[in-house]
Design a protein around this motif. Structure first.
Motif, mmCIF file in Angstrom:
data_model
loop_
_atom_site.group_PDB
_atom_site.id
_atom_site.type_symbol
_atom_site.label_atom_id
_atom_site.label_comp_id
_atom_site.label_asym_id
_atom_site.label_seq_id
_atom_site.Cartn_x
_atom_site.Cartn_y
_atom_site.Cartn_z
ATOM 1 N N VAL A 185 0.861 -1.324 -0.025
ATOM 2 C CA VAL A 185 -0.041 0.091 -0.027
ATOM 3 C C VAL A 185 0.702 1.264 0.116
ATOM 4 O O VAL A 185 1.688 1.153 0.784
ATOM 5 C CB VAL A 185 -0.981 0.116 1.261
ATOM 6 N N PHE A 186 0.718 2.276 -1.098
ATOM 7 C CA PHE A 186 1.638 3.235 -0.991
ATOM 8 C C PHE A 186 1.182 4.474 0.064
ATOM 9 O O PHE A 186 -0.039 4.906 0.319
ATOM 10 C CB PHE A 186 1.453 3.956 -2.483
ATOM 11 N N VAL A 187 2.225 4.718 0.961
ATOM 12 C CA VAL A 187 1.909 5.612 2.158
ATOM 13 C C VAL A 187 3.250 6.467 2.148
ATOM 14 O O VAL A 187 4.330 5.821 2.425
ATOM 15 C CB VAL A 187 1.871 4.999 3.254
ATOM 16 N N ASN A 188 3.041 7.779 1.932
ATOM 17 C CA ASN A 188 4.262 8.720 2.379
ATOM 18 C C ASN A 188 5.489 8.402 1.451
ATOM 19 O O ASN A 188 6.733 8.497 1.686
ATOM 20 C CB ASN A 188 4.567 8.773 3.847
ATOM 21 N N GLY A 189 5.182 8.057 -0.020
ATOM 22 C CA GLY A 189 6.356 7.802 -0.827
ATOM 23 C C GLY A 189 6.946 6.650 -0.851
ATOM 24 O O GLY A 189 7.819 6.188 -1.574
ATOM 25 N N LYS A 190 6.356 5.651 -0.143
ATOM 26 C CA LYS A 190 6.920 4.198 -0.027
ATOM 27 C C LYS A 190 5.438 2.926 -0.199
ATOM 28 O O LYS A 190 4.509 3.460 0.336
ATOM 29 C CB LYS A 190 7.794 3.881 1.181
ATOM 30 N N PHE A 191 6.009 1.990 -0.486
ATOM 31 C CA PHE A 191 4.854 1.001 -0.248
ATOM 32 C C PHE A 191 5.374 0.201 0.990
ATOM 33 O O PHE A 191 6.376 -0.068 1.389
ATOM 34 C CB PHE A 191 4.967 -0.102 -1.485
ATOM 35 N N CYS A 192 4.151 -0.374 1.579
ATOM 36 C CA CYS A 192 4.385 -0.843 3.017
ATOM 37 C C CYS A 192 3.862 -2.515 2.808
ATOM 38 O O CYS A 192 2.873 -2.884 2.054
ATOM 39 C CB CYS A 192 3.345 -0.200 3.818
#
Length: 220
Positions: free
Chosen positions: A40-47
């Protein structure tokens, strides 16, 4: 009419406050991954799935930096790129090693305030306030001393002692960024027009040409 005006003014004030800072994460952590299919894309990164997190997602070992370069310093960053578990947490740090007379040259962090503590040795540090004042604020730090560099301002550290220096810097962003002034101005790719630089610095074109020919070391 007065009621409507009051409502609109209040709404705009609240909206300004709401967008004045990044929201706090709504989960314990968000370990960054490069897999765009399962993340999931969050704050410039995928988690990654939190259930798949491991201790190594929150761990990094900092080694002594190699200071055998023309600046006599080495910055070892610990950002979200080194510790994937820092994603969304809003912090990072760096270890800075200095040889005698070593310099961490003037630079800025566009996304973070920095707080620095000297672990060993003596540093001359400082930052410059913004236009139009451009006031230089400096201090000589010894072991155990702490100094703050406000977000976005140009700052530096110089080893003025006779031995090596080790310092740790905490930064208020998972990815603070760094712009080294001399590198950016004279070492850009492609080069900034000499017409721009001669007028900006009020110097002869030969000086600008010579500076642009230099090798601008990146100590990060």
């Amino acid at each position: 009419m007065k009621t409507t005006y009051f409502f609109v003014t209040t709404f705009m004030a609240l909206a300004s406050c709401a967008f004045a800072f990044d929201p706090s994460p709504l989960q314990d952590f968000c370990v960054a991954i490069n897999d765009t299919k399962t993340g999931v894309f969050v704050n410039g990164k995928f988690c990654k799935d939190p259930k798949l997190a491991t201790p190594n997602d929150f761990f990094f070992s900092i080694k002594e930096g190699d200071t055998s370069n023309s600046l006599g310093s080495k910055v070892t960053p610990v950002t979200v790129n080194e510790i994937l578990g820092l994603n969304t947490l809003g912090i990072s740090l760096a270890r800075i090693d200095f040889a005698p007379k070593g310099l961490n040259p003037p630079h800025t962090h566009p996304r973070a305030t920095e707080i620095l503590i000297v672990l060993e040795g003596t540093l001359y540090v400082g930052f410059v306030t913004s236009n139009p004042e451009n006031r230089l604020i400096t201090k000589v730090l010894n072991k155990g001393d702490v100094f703050v560099f406000p977000i976005g301002l140009i700052h530096f550290q110089l080893n003025v002692g006779y031995g090596n220096v080790v310092a740790i810097a905490g930064l208020s962003s998972q990815n603070p960024g760094v712009i080294t002034i001399a590198n950016a101005v004279f070492g850009s790719n492609p080069k900034i027009s000499s017409q721009v630089l001669t007028k900006a610095f009020q110097v002869d074109k030969n000086i600008v040409d010579n500076l642009q020919k230099q090798f601008w070391l990146d100590n990060n």
